[in-house]
Design an enzyme around this catalytic site. Sequence first.
Site, short mmCIF file in Angstrom:
data_model
loop_
_atom_site.label_atom_id
_atom_site.label_comp_id
_atom_site.label_asym_id
_atom_site.label_seq_id
_atom_site.Cartn_x
_atom_site.Cartn_y
_atom_site.Cartn_z
CG HIS A 17 2.88 21.99 25.85
ND1 HIS A 17 4.09 21.56 26.52
CD2 HIS A 17 2.87 22.10 24.75
CE1 HIS A 17 4.75 21.25 25.48
NE2 HIS A 17 4.09 21.44 24.32
CG ASP A 126 5.67 22.05 29.51
OD1 ASP A 126 5.78 20.89 28.90
OD2 ASP A 126 4.41 22.46 29.14
CD GLN A 362 -8.67 15.61 19.69
OE1 GLN A 362 -8.44 16.33 18.63
NE2 GLN A 362 -7.80 14.93 20.44
CG HIS A 377 -2.13 16.12 15.45
ND1 HIS A 377 -3.43 15.85 16.00
CD2 HIS A 377 -1.57 16.89 16.20
CE1 HIS A 377 -3.53 16.36 17.09
NE2 HIS A 377 -2.56 17.19 17.51
CD1 TRP A 380 1.53 11.67 25.56
CD2 TRP A 380 2.05 10.18 23.79
NE1 TRP A 380 1.59 10.64 26.08
CE2 TRP A 380 2.06 9.60 24.86
CE3 TRP A 380 1.98 9.77 22.62
CZ2 TRP A 380 1.95 8.26 25.12
CZ3 TRP A 380 2.09 8.30 22.54
CH2 TRP A 380 2.18 7.62 23.74
CB SER A 382 -4.71 13.90 19.73
OG SER A 382 -5.02 15.14 19.52
CD GLN A 402 1.92 16.51 15.65
OE1 GLN A 402 1.70 16.81 14.30
NE2 GLN A 402 1.60 17.66 16.48
#
Length: 489
Positions: A17, A126, A362, A377, A380, A382, A402
Amino acid sequence: MTITAELIMIPIPAIGHLPPVIEFSKRLISQTNRLSVTIVLIRTPYAPEIESFSDSLAASCDPDRIKFIRVSGPNIPPLESIKSAHTFFPQFLDSQKNAVREALLADRAKQSGSSVSTVVVGVVADILTTAVVEEVGRELEAPTYLFFPSCGAVLSMLLSFPAEFQPAVAAGDPDGEIFFPGFASHVPHRMLPATILEEEGYAALNEHVGRFREVKGILLNSYEELEAHAVESLVGNSLLPPVFCVGPVLDLKGQGKLGRTSSSIEKIMTWLDDQPRDSVVFMCFGSVGSFSDAQLKEIAIGLELAEDRRFLWVMRESPPKEGFGMPKDYIAYSESALAGRLGEGFLERTEGRGMVCGWVPQAAVLAHEAVGGFVSHCGWNSTLESLWHGVPVLAWPMYGEQQMNAFYLVTELGLAVEMRADYRMEEGKVVKGEEVARKMELLMDGEGEVRRKVKEMSKAARRAVVEGGSSFDAYGGFVDLVMKNKPID
């Protein structure tokens, strides 16, 4: 006295987040000089690595335009009082409300004698900090907004559950279906987030979702070209606040650091440099994702069966089953350390064509030309990173929303190959090695339809964020709304 406008962001203290909230803040100030941003970093003793991770992100910001307030309040609920993982963050964040409010009021008091004064024109929540933001907004007499870090389809889902929905009934009927306006087709119950299939988790989430409707605007980390149907269902709903698609909001430079030295990262990137273009399957399952030893062995079998495929496998050690904790890097990624989990001799037999490692940057890996597929996985962040870099995904969800993301990518958008869209980490089911190998071959099909669509969506993502693009323009629309709702003149 000079008066400026200030926007306060209060994100969940979680690795998935923090980066989009901070990157959103950077992009916002780069596109307007009408706002400064204050980000509240709530410290959590349950996952101390998040503290250094958030500090590394903060160090990448312009201190003149983005300020950080670190909060560590008392009255932290003991671990034994937390009944389930699904209610952990609501309970913890509720315990921090007073500390956040007092820290912000103290910051306001510091400005009383300054020649430059800021007016708080908005407080941004959030997904699970809505209760904190509601209280702070009321105290500071500022409108509230929502930064939604997942996709528009999931936002639509949360906002449109039928009143008669019963978690226990849905959990007992996994093949039953439910319709949400943001999806073109009905969604099987087994794809719903685990928290929604539990009475307590569903009730806790609904408290936050009820506040979504009360905010003055919603910032969605997505782009219209990706989610045309879902966005239309949100923007066209007069009962909802205005929705601004501002994505993809990504930490493309990998400025968040999590427990790896520069030398180990350099070793990984050097290995990628030596691989042919589009030849490597990158396997990474998020900051919380981990597998049982039985599943690890089957993945290893699958990688050996797919003997022509190169791979980079991010493998992390599961936390203890008792209590809460985060997966962590193994002490060593060696034959002796991992033989019991991967099978005797796996690393030796795959030497040269594969690497098993801990945390990696990543975005940098996905940007490397050697990477041709991503076993993910479907978090969002990723998902957006893979689309940005044009790397197709093999969808293997683990937790949270997910399963919904995986179903959406595979069934509705055609942007991923499915491993098991309804896979749940906590259930302990095992995907056999033969299936792992077969699905990897589908993923790496250089002429496949999924790969073609992903390449097109990569171009659309890049168009959306440049001047004149849909997401670029949304920033201006959001700023105009903020200044209209709380003018400083």
